[in-house]
Design an enzyme around this catalytic site. Structure first.
Site, PDB file in Angstrom:
ATOM      1  N   HIS A  81       0.848  -1.205   0.000  1.00 47.61           N
ATOM      2  CA  HIS A  81       0.000   0.000   0.000  1.00 47.61           C
ATOM      3  C   HIS A  81       0.880   1.251   0.000  1.00 47.61           C
ATOM      4  CE1 HIS A  81      -2.938   3.039   1.055  1.00 47.61           C
ATOM      5  NE2 HIS A  81      -2.279   3.299   2.174  1.00 47.61           N
ATOM      6  N   ASP A 110       8.070  21.042 -26.784  1.00 44.75           N
ATOM      7  CA  ASP A 110       8.129  19.688 -26.200  1.00 44.75           C
ATOM      8  C   ASP A 110       9.132  19.747 -25.055  1.00 44.75           C
ATOM      9  OD1 ASP A 110       8.002  16.950 -25.631  1.00 44.75           O
ATOM     10  OD2 ASP A 110       7.751  16.438 -27.736  1.00 44.75           O
ATOM     11  N   TRP A 145       7.233   0.125   3.869  1.00 44.59           N
ATOM     12  CA  TRP A 145       7.756   0.953   2.756  1.00 44.59           C
ATOM     13  C   TRP A 145       9.111   1.507   3.107  1.00 44.59           C
ATOM     14  CZ3 TRP A 145       9.126   5.960   1.192  1.00 44.59           C
ATOM     15  CH2 TRP A 145       8.988   6.964   2.142  1.00 44.59           C
ATOM     16  N   SER A 183      14.117   5.848 -13.650  1.00 43.64           N
ATOM     17  CA  SER A 183      13.089   6.643 -14.313  1.00 43.64           C
ATOM     18  C   SER A 183      13.037   8.049 -13.727  1.00 43.64           C
ATOM     19  CB  SER A 183      11.744   5.945 -14.152  1.00 43.64           C
ATOM     20  OG  SER A 183      10.704   6.854 -14.342  1.00 43.64           O
ATOM     21  N   SER A 184      13.120   8.134 -12.390  1.00 42.27           N
ATOM     22  CA  SER A 184      13.029   9.460 -11.761  1.00 42.27           C
ATOM     23  C   SER A 184      14.199  10.345 -12.160  1.00 42.27           C
ATOM     24  CB  SER A 184      13.009   9.337 -10.239  1.00 42.27           C
ATOM     25  OG  SER A 184      11.824   8.735  -9.816  1.00 42.27           O
ATOM     26  N   HIS A 267      13.255  11.897   3.498  1.00 40.87           N
ATOM     27  CA  HIS A 267      12.606  13.163   3.822  1.00 40.87           C
ATOM     28  C   HIS A 267      12.501  14.114   2.656  1.00 40.87           C
ATOM     29  CE1 HIS A 267      10.065  15.114   6.558  1.00 40.87           C
ATOM     30  NE2 HIS A 267      10.441  16.207   5.947  1.00 40.87           N
ATOM     31  N   GLU A 269      12.017  13.142  -0.159  1.00 44.71           N
ATOM     32  CA  GLU A 269      10.923  12.483  -0.876  1.00 44.71           C
ATOM     33  C   GLU A 269       9.565  13.032  -0.449  1.00 44.71           C
ATOM     34  OE1 GLU A 269      10.640  10.473  -3.289  1.00 44.71           O
ATOM     35  OE2 GLU A 269       8.639   9.593  -3.083  1.00 44.71           O
ATOM     36  N   TYR A 271       8.850  15.946   0.401  1.00 47.89           N
ATOM     37  CA  TYR A 271       8.628  17.219  -0.297  1.00 47.89           C
ATOM     38  C   TYR A 271       8.510  17.011  -1.797  1.00 47.89           C
ATOM     39  CZ  TYR A 271       8.985  19.297   4.168  1.00 47.89           C
ATOM     40  OH  TYR A 271       8.717  19.609   5.475  1.00 47.89           O
ATOM     41  N   SER A 282      -1.264  26.650  -6.423  1.00 47.63           N
ATOM     42  CA  SER A 282      -0.855  28.032  -6.665  1.00 47.63           C
ATOM     43  C   SER A 282      -1.282  28.496  -8.051  1.00 47.63           C
ATOM     44  CB  SER A 282       0.662  28.185  -6.531  1.00 47.63           C
ATOM     45  OG  SER A 282       1.082  27.792  -5.252  1.00 47.63           O
ATOM     46  N   HIS A 316      14.717  13.256  11.944  1.00 49.27           N
ATOM     47  CA  HIS A 316      13.520  13.378  12.781  1.00 49.27           C
ATOM     48  C   HIS A 316      12.612  12.162  12.614  1.00 49.27           C
ATOM     49  CE1 HIS A 316      11.132  15.906   9.577  1.00 49.27           C
ATOM     50  NE2 HIS A 316      10.971  14.627   9.385  1.00 49.27           N
ATOM     51  N   HIS A 317      12.946  11.296  11.671  1.00 49.27           N
ATOM     52  CA  HIS A 317      12.262   9.994  11.606  1.00 49.27           C
ATOM     53  C   HIS A 317      12.899   9.000  12.567  1.00 49.27           C
ATOM     54  CE1 HIS A 317      10.006  10.988   7.906  1.00 49.27           C
ATOM     55  NE2 HIS A 317      11.038  11.757   7.684  1.00 49.27           N
ATOM     56  N   THR A 342       6.711  26.762   5.077  1.00 48.53           N
ATOM     57  CA  THR A 342       5.439  26.113   4.791  1.00 48.53           C
ATOM     58  C   THR A 342       4.284  26.991   5.271  1.00 48.53           C
ATOM     59  OG1 THR A 342       6.649  24.091   5.253  1.00 48.53           O
ATOM     60  CG2 THR A 342       4.304  23.880   4.905  1.00 48.53           C
ATOM     61  N   LYS A 345       3.662  29.870   2.924  1.00 46.18           N
ATOM     62  CA  LYS A 345       2.878  29.481   1.749  1.00 46.18           C
ATOM     63  C   LYS A 345       1.384  29.496   2.074  1.00 46.18           C
ATOM     64  CE  LYS A 345       5.512  26.353  -1.238  1.00 46.18           C
ATOM     65  NZ  LYS A 345       6.669  27.136  -1.430  1.00 46.18           N
ATOM     66  N   ARG A 464       1.422   1.393  15.002  1.00 46.84           N
ATOM     67  CA  ARG A 464       1.101   1.169  13.601  1.00 46.84           C
ATOM     68  C   ARG A 464       1.661  -0.189  13.173  1.00 46.84           C
ATOM     69  NH1 ARG A 464       5.180   5.228  10.317  1.00 46.84           N
ATOM     70  NH2 ARG A 464       4.015   4.456   8.561  1.00 46.84           N
TER      71      ARG A 464
END
Lengths: 561, 381
Positions: A81, A110, A145, A183-184, A267, A269, A271, A282, A316-317, A342, A345, A464
């Site tokens: 998931h 293009d 994950w 790919s990324s 992290h 990621e 963002y 926006s 912080h994880h 943040t 924004k 969890r």
């Protein structure tokens, strides 16, 4: 009577080349618009797959001591998931938006490297099929994950053994992630070059639409973050198959190496998953408030600030892993800092709505929903930076709540805002407003039923990633409520697909500029022709299409940029 | 465009608070929950206080920002004949204000965070006779071992603590990463192979508390619970002196037969130890030397009968009972009246059905063998 026979000249029948057939045109295309649409369709397909996995999880957890899934299958389903939603739904879909919209927005014909672009798309599709095919073997990834070593190096039946022959589960994950990383990287390089080198004359960096800005920042984040994940995955493959022991303490490695490598990707990621959605809303908010974005410079540069800071917050994880207090204080501080841009924004978005003329079409509903829900996720994030409190709630449902407010309330609402907004451009048809409103309200109620109560569940001590829970710990009612909310979200997504299919078949014609919008993509036909623009437009302000439509009060006459 | 369903935006304003409030009401359901909001030790108290602080700040920000958002949407909603709005591009003064304002809030929170973080384990004992106690918590897949090196006591699934003592807990694992967590007493610290993590905390109230593994650790992560029993000094000392005794040889014939199965045909001693039977000291019962091939991998069974949790809390004796006096497991004439209600029977009959994937694999035992084993295990007080 003389008859004349008309002999038809034999028609020279030439078989169509593959790229001239309808299917072949899509299979062999290098057109950024077609590739963008394929990215999005692939993303939506995996959204459905990830959604089914979510509903399986919620069905298993609806009541205590549930028996819908076995523990082994549950662990595979929750791992897939997360993996599917992040790597196969959100990332491809956002790349799809970028592909379709960015070249049009900046007045290009293009992407810079069309064939590389096609390559990037096909890699995603094949990696997605490869990852999902693990279910056919009953050996889907089961390490979560974030795939912590050393658990991810063992099979589930290894027990207390230190080393043993691993099963295929994690090989699927590691190889799939490596393919997606390729790919990324390809996609990001393409975005960077396209945005930096192919803008229309007059479109300076400070006149780029904000979605283009955010796509550019995201591309840089990917370029710097993906290598860390690639390195981590390769090291683990070496551990698993060639007897290395980077993550094996018993042989001189360190399990925490995985966590540092993974989160220094993981992290940024986060963002990568949210910045393009920031960009989309926006674009949507000004058009439906009938005034320019408030504080363009601050939104753009707060994105840059977030980009840089996102590389300084990874641990912080890991507040519970026993880092020295001074290191924890550093990461608490950097996490606090990243909350400031943040917040800026959010305030600018609200100021864009205020004093405007707000038209609550479906894209605008989702954009407003985005602000309302993302705020909750953001406040949770600030709370999780409170280290001693984090010791209590990390790895509980509190975190599950936080990440879903950010990724579902944030990114997914943003994706729907963007999709309803640009669908007329992609298809030439309008989507049904009423179905869109039904979908929005179902989602708004569903997300709060499902995820708000997870805060409380976390405070009540539910960890969890547990496949079941006992019936005497006071968690039963909240879990049932979440399952109801999750199915409501499932219904909302069904309404969306119904709307999508019926609108494609019989939607009202959209015209080229249904929203009276401000940016260049609306200055093309719907759908745009292959070459996008007959003549490349010249840009004199941040709202070039507004200027063309309102020459008397054009921005370049009245504003100072 | 057709008329939107929700013409009046009041609905939008109402729905969000209603949903949020109704969720909050569910806190009332959590009577038995291992909640972090009912702390009984200085570490958990400080963690909970920070929660209330951040909740107050976040609620204030939430209410103000959502109110301004919803007000803006309603107030500036397009109405017939609304003129085109003024084209405002921004305002630097306002930008500075709303950059500085959240910074002040955030740094107030950060100050509280860092101050609390550095003082969290700065605690002193309130127990004169046992000022501090050292315990090793060893994470297994999927149960907890608790070893008291100074008392030479080794136990599984239940952590006994003296009230008011400062606990120095060494966290050890020889397999995967686990996380030690007792919500009412202290937050989490991960248990990582090769890392010598330590936890310092104090339990202030006599009672029983819920603890669990909080880091995903494989198939049965969901069944890695333990309970914490906090005792006053006298009760704790009494517990320790009982724990230090070797197992008594049973007098009952059935239990003796069970001991023979335990040491012989049952094959139990391959993984489990009983001091006085196949081990000669509690130090030999430690599994945290698990890297050596000869170490035992299962829990020490010497005082099995006083336990309430077995196998990581997958089976729990009913409230107020232990496995010796569990009503469903009382043998009458060497038999169980209703064997399927007895958790011990289920476990010995088919441990893989009770907890799929766990390490306990036994050859199938006949009912009479299981009854003998139950009689023996119940004698291990």
């Amino acid at each position: 009577m003389a008859t004349r026979t008309i002999v038809e000249a034999p028609v020279v029948e030439r078989r169509k080349r593959l790229d001239e057939t309808y299917i072949g045109e899509w299979l062999m295309t290098t057109d950024h618009k077609k590739i963008g649409v394929m990215y999005m369709l692939t993303g939506f397909f995996f959204f459905l797959a990830g959604g089914v996995e979510a509903l399986l999880i919620r069905t298993q957890l609806a009541v205590p001591n549930g028996h819908v899934l076995s523990p082994e299958v549950y662990n595979q389903v929750f791992t897939m998931h997360g993996t599917t939603m992040i790597f196969l739904f959100v990332m491809p879909t956002l790349t799809g938006f970028g592909n379709f919209v960015v070249p049009l927005m900046i007045g290009a014909r293009d992407m810079a490297f069309p064939r590389l672009n096609a390559f990037g798309y096909w890699m995603v599709l094949f990696a997605g099929i490869f990852l999902s095919s693990s279910f056919l073997l009953g050996q889907a990834p089961n390490g979560g994950w974030f795939n912590y070593a050393p658990l991810s190096e063992l099979t589930s039946n290894c027990g207390n053994a230190v080393m043993c022959t691993p099963a295929l589960n994690e090989d699927f994950w590691l190889l799939g992630i490596l393919l997606l990383g390729i790919s990324s990287i390809a996609g990001s390089l393409n975005f960077v070059v396209t945005i930096l080198k192919m803008r229309a004359p007059g479109m300076t960096i400070n006149r780029m639409p904000l979605f283009t800005w955010m796509t550019l920042i995201t591309a840089f984040l990917l370029l710097f973050a993906i290598p860390s994940l690639t390195a981590a995955s390769v090291l683990e493959l070496l551990d698993r198959h060639l007897g290395a022991h980077f993550y094996q303490f018993a042989a001189g490695g360190d399990p925490l190496l995985w966590q540092h490598l993974f989160w220094s990707f993981g992290h940024p990621e986060v963002y990568i998953l949210i910045l393009p959605a920031f960009g989309m809303i926006s674009e949507v908010l000004p058009v439906f408030s009938r005034k320019p974005i408030f504080g363009y410079t601050f939104i753009a540069w707060s994105g840059v600030a977030i980009g840089f800071l996102s590389f300084t917050v990874w641990a912080h994880h890991m507040f519970a892993v026993g880092l020295p207090p001074i290191a924890q204080a550093f990461f608490a501080t950097s996490t606090t800092l990243i909350a400031i841009p943040t917040a800026v924004k959010i305030f600018n978005w609200i100021a864009t709505i205020a004093l405007g003329k707000v038209s609550l079409k479906v894209p605008m509903l989702f954009a407003c929903g985005f602000i309302a829900m993302f705020l909750i996720g953001g406040l949770d994030g600030a709370a999780l930076a409170v280290v001693p409190f984090d010791y209590q709630v990390t790895d509980t449902y509190f975190v599950v709540s936080h990440l879903h407010y950010v990724l579902f309330g944030g990114t997914v609402f943003g994706i729907f805002a963007g999709f309803y907004y640009w669908f007329p451009k992609m298809s030439g048809k309008l989507m049904n407003e009423r179905l869109g409103q039904i979908q929005f309200w179902l989602m708004l109620i569903g997300i709060n039923l499902t995820f708000f109560s997870m805060h409380i569940l976390g405070l009540l001590g539910m960890p969890r990633r547990v496949y079941t829970y006992p019936d005497n710990l006071g968690w039963n009612e909240i879990n049932l409520l979440q399952t109801v909310g999750a199915f409501m979200l499932g219904l909302a997504i069904m309404v969306f697909f119904w709307n999508l299919i019926t609108s494609l078949r019989s939607g009202l014609p959209a015209g080229d500029d249904p929203w009276d919008a401000y940016t260049l993509e609306w200055d093309t036909s719907s759908p745009p022709v292959h070459y996008n623009f007959l003549t490349i437009p010249t840009v004199r302000s941040r709202r070039p299409f507004y200027d063309m439509k309102n020459p008397d009060i054009a921005d370049w006459k009245t504003a100072t940029h | 465009m057709r008329m939107p369903i929700f013409r009046r935006m009041k609905h939008r304003g109402a729905i969000i608070p209603i949903v949020l409030l109704s969720s909050l009401l569910f806190t009332a359901c959590g009577g038995n929950s291992p909640t972090i909001l009912n702390p009984t030790g200085p570490v958990a108290v400080q963690e909970a206080n920070l929660f209330w602080f951040i909740l107050a700040v976040a609620t204030l920000v939430f209410v103000v920002v959502e109110a301004v958002l919803i007000w803006s949407i309603i107030r500036y909603r397009e109405r017939p004949n609304t003129p085109a709005p003024r084209q405002i591009h921004g305002n630097n003064t306002i930008e500075i204000i709303w950059t500085v304002a959240p910074s002040l809030f955030l740094f107030a929170v950060l100050t509280g965070t860092i101050y609390t973080m550095f003082n969290l384990t700065n605690i002193s004992s309130t127990n004169g006779s046992i000022p501090e106690i050292r315990v090793a918590a060893v994470g297994h897949q999927w149960w907890w071992e608790f070893d008291y090196p100074n008392q030479h006591v080794n136990n599984a699934d239940t952590l006994y603590l003296p009230q008011g003592s400062v606990v120095h807990m060494d966290l050890q694992s020889s397999n995967v990463i686990h996380s030690f967590w007792v919500p009412s007493i202290t937050g989490k610290t991960d248990v990582i192979p090769g890392h010598l993590n330590q936890k310092i905390f104090r339990a202030d109230q006599v009672g029983e508390y819920h603890g669990q593994c909080a880091e995903y650790c494989g198939t049965q992560h969901a069944h890695m619970y333990f309970n914490v029993i906090v005792l006053d000094t006298n009760a704790f000392n009494a517990w320790v002196s009982n724990e230090q005794q070797s197992a008594r040889t049973p007098t009952d014939a059935l239990a003796l037969q069970g001991q023979k199965i335990f040491t012989g045909s049952g094959g139990c001693t391959g993984c489990h130890g009983i001091v006085g039977v196949n081990l000669n000291s509690f130090d030999a019962a430690k599994t945290n030397s698990g890297l050596s091939a000869t170490a035992l991998v299962g829990p020490n069974m010497t005082h099995f009968a006083e336990r309430r949790f077995i196998a990581g809390g997958v089976l729990i004796a009913s409230e107020g009972h232990n496995w010796a006096n569990e009503p469903a497991c009382q043998l009458v004439n060497g038999k169980l009246a209703n064997k399927d209600n007895c958790g011990l029977y289920q476990w010995l009959h088919d441990p893989q059905a009770v907890k799929p994937g766990n390490d306990m694999v036994i050859s199938s035992l006949s009912d009479s063998q299981i009854y003998a084993l139950i009689a023996y295990l119940q004698s291990l007080k």
